[in-house]
Design a protein around this motif. Structure first.
Motif, PDB file in Angstrom:
ATOM      1  N   ILE A 136       0.883  -1.166   0.000  1.00  0.00           N
ATOM      2  CA  ILE A 136       0.000   0.000   0.000  1.00  0.00           C
ATOM      3  C   ILE A 136       0.924   1.220   0.000  1.00  0.00           C
ATOM      4  CG2 ILE A 136      -1.753   1.280   1.281  1.00  0.00           C
ATOM      5  CD1 ILE A 136      -2.854  -1.373   0.392  1.00  0.00           C
ATOM      6  N   LEU A 137       0.895   1.979  -1.082  1.00  0.00           N
ATOM      7  CA  LEU A 137       1.808   3.109  -1.209  1.00  0.00           C
ATOM      8  C   LEU A 137       1.188   4.445  -0.831  1.00  0.00           C
ATOM      9  CD1 LEU A 137       3.619   2.204  -4.542  1.00  0.00           C
ATOM     10  CD2 LEU A 137       4.455   1.933  -2.200  1.00  0.00           C
ATOM     11  N   ASN A 138      -0.134   4.481  -0.678  1.00  0.00           N
ATOM     12  CA  ASN A 138      -0.804   5.746  -0.397  1.00  0.00           C
ATOM     13  C   ASN A 138      -1.656   5.639   0.857  1.00  0.00           C
ATOM     14  OD1 ASN A 138       0.173   7.146  -2.722  1.00  0.00           O
ATOM     15  ND2 ASN A 138      -1.226   5.920  -3.934  1.00  0.00           N
ATOM     16  N   CYS A 139      -1.727   6.758   1.574  1.00  0.00           N
ATOM     17  CA  CYS A 139      -2.449   6.792   2.839  1.00  0.00           C
ATOM     18  C   CYS A 139      -3.216   8.101   2.955  1.00  0.00           C
ATOM     19  CB  CYS A 139      -1.445   6.665   3.991  1.00  0.00           C
ATOM     20  SG  CYS A 139      -2.184   6.664   5.632  1.00  0.00           S
ATOM     21  N   ALA A 140      -4.412   8.009   3.508  1.00  0.00           N
ATOM     22  CA  ALA A 140      -5.231   9.193   3.787  1.00  0.00           C
ATOM     23  C   ALA A 140      -5.580   9.163   5.271  1.00  0.00           C
ATOM     24  CB  ALA A 140      -6.486   9.192   2.935  1.00  0.00           C
ATOM     25  N   LEU A 176       2.856  12.565  12.319  1.00  0.00           N
ATOM     26  CA  LEU A 176       2.358  12.810  10.963  1.00  0.00           C
ATOM     27  C   LEU A 176       3.515  13.009   9.980  1.00  0.00           C
ATOM     28  CD1 LEU A 176      -0.656  15.201  11.655  1.00  0.00           C
ATOM     29  CD2 LEU A 176      -0.722  12.739  11.182  1.00  0.00           C
ATOM     30  N   VAL A 177       4.530  13.744  10.393  1.00  0.00           N
ATOM     31  CA  VAL A 177       5.702  13.967   9.538  1.00  0.00           C
ATOM     32  C   VAL A 177       6.433  12.644   9.286  1.00  0.00           C
ATOM     33  CG1 VAL A 177       7.955  15.094   9.379  1.00  0.00           C
ATOM     34  CG2 VAL A 177       5.959  16.393  10.156  1.00  0.00           C
ATOM     35  N   SER A 178       6.552  11.829  10.322  1.00  0.00           N
ATOM     36  CA  SER A 178       7.195  10.517  10.183  1.00  0.00           C
ATOM     37  C   SER A 178       6.444   9.644   9.180  1.00  0.00           C
ATOM     38  CB  SER A 178       7.260   9.834  11.548  1.00  0.00           C
ATOM     39  OG  SER A 178       7.759   8.534  11.429  1.00  0.00           O
ATOM     40  N   LEU A 179       5.120   9.644   9.262  1.00  0.00           N
ATOM     41  CA  LEU A 179       4.314   8.857   8.331  1.00  0.00           C
ATOM     42  C   LEU A 179       4.452   9.377   6.904  1.00  0.00           C
ATOM     43  CD1 LEU A 179       1.079   8.342  10.446  1.00  0.00           C
ATOM     44  CD2 LEU A 179       2.912   6.696  10.014  1.00  0.00           C
ATOM     45  N   LEU A 180       4.447  10.696   6.751  1.00  0.00           N
ATOM     46  CA  LEU A 180       4.618  11.296   5.425  1.00  0.00           C
ATOM     47  C   LEU A 180       5.946  10.853   4.825  1.00  0.00           C
ATOM     48  CD1 LEU A 180       3.606  13.339   3.262  1.00  0.00           C
ATOM     49  CD2 LEU A 180       4.912  15.071   4.511  1.00  0.00           C
ATOM     50  N   THR A 181       6.998  10.872   5.635  1.00  0.00           N
ATOM     51  CA  THR A 181       8.328  10.467   5.177  1.00  0.00           C
ATOM     52  C   THR A 181       8.340   8.996   4.765  1.00  0.00           C
ATOM     53  OG1 THR A 181       9.328  12.113   6.622  1.00  0.00           O
ATOM     54  CG2 THR A 181      10.762  10.350   5.832  1.00  0.00           C
ATOM     55  N   LYS A 182       7.684   8.144   5.546  1.00  0.00           N
ATOM     56  CA  LYS A 182       7.614   6.713   5.222  1.00  0.00           C
ATOM     57  C   LYS A 182       6.996   6.497   3.843  1.00  0.00           C
ATOM     58  CE  LYS A 182       7.128   4.545   9.747  1.00  0.00           C
ATOM     59  NZ  LYS A 182       7.955   3.354   9.741  1.00  0.00           N
ATOM     60  N   TYR A 183       5.881   7.161   3.594  1.00  0.00           N
ATOM     61  CA  TYR A 183       5.195   6.958   2.317  1.00  0.00           C
ATOM     62  C   TYR A 183       5.970   7.559   1.154  1.00  0.00           C
ATOM     63  CZ  TYR A 183       1.251   4.595   4.283  1.00  0.00           C
ATOM     64  OH  TYR A 183       0.473   3.655   4.897  1.00  0.00           O
ATOM     65  N   ARG A 184       6.462   8.759   1.318  1.00  0.00           N
ATOM     66  CA  ARG A 184       7.185   9.395   0.211  1.00  0.00           C
ATOM     67  C   ARG A 184       8.480   8.656  -0.115  1.00  0.00           C
ATOM     68  NH1 ARG A 184       6.143  15.918   0.921  1.00  0.00           N
ATOM     69  NH2 ARG A 184       3.945  15.810   0.308  1.00  0.00           N
ATOM     70  N   SER A 185       9.142   8.099   0.890  1.00  0.00           N
ATOM     71  CA  SER A 185      10.392   7.372   0.629  1.00  0.00           C
ATOM     72  C   SER A 185      10.134   6.070  -0.139  1.00  0.00           C
ATOM     73  CB  SER A 185      11.131   7.075   1.931  1.00  0.00           C
ATOM     74  OG  SER A 185      10.436   6.113   2.700  1.00  0.00           O
ATOM     75  N   ARG A 186       8.911   5.596  -0.138  1.00  0.00           N
ATOM     76  CA  ARG A 186       8.535   4.392  -0.886  1.00  0.00           C
ATOM     77  C   ARG A 186       7.860   4.737  -2.220  1.00  0.00           C
ATOM     78  NH1 ARG A 186       8.661   3.014   4.353  1.00  0.00           N
ATOM     79  NH2 ARG A 186       9.180   0.895   4.931  1.00  0.00           N
ATOM     80  N   GLY A 187       7.858   6.007  -2.564  1.00  0.00           N
ATOM     81  CA  GLY A 187       7.254   6.428  -3.821  1.00  0.00           C
ATOM     82  C   GLY A 187       5.765   6.677  -3.739  1.00  0.00           C
TER      83      GLY A 187
END
Length: 115
Positions: free
Chosen positions: A41-45, A62-73
């Protein structure tokens, strides 16, 4: 704080209610998200409409989660932050970093363009 998560259209939807203050809530949130990262799952809302209060630790999650998703594309979107979280995002200027939408349908539409 309460957390509920579902996967819909290949997007992890996480809904928070209560106060987002940090431990043990932050660990619960990270565990919820990490359990789905292995499912490709690459996207999160994240729905913040029922979050009354958020502190710096909650913002950090929230910033940590954003980084996790963006680092995986992938991408992370915030849905309809309540008044206090919206103010905190503005004060920290993170409203310029996060994509913020009004509802689930707008989140799906926005995340389709990322995939």
């Amino acid at each position: 704080m309460k957390t509920d998560s579902t996967v819909q259209d290949g997007i992890l939807f996480v809904r928070f209610s209560g106060d987002l203050l940090g431990s043990p809530d932050s660990q619960q949130i990270l565990d919820t998200v990490n359990s789905h990262l292995g499912d490709s799952i690459l996207n999160c809302a994240i729905d913040l409409s029922n979050v009354r209060y958020i502190n710096s630790t909650g913002i950090g999650v929230l910033v940590s989660l954003l980084t996790k998703y963006r680092s995986r594309g992938g991408e992370l979107i915030l849905i309809s932050p309540a008044e206090h979280p919206r103010k905190m995002l503005a004060i920290t200027k993170l409203n310029a970093i996060f994509t913020i939408v009004d509802d689930d349908a707008a989140a799906v539409e926005q995340l389709k363009t990322v995939s």
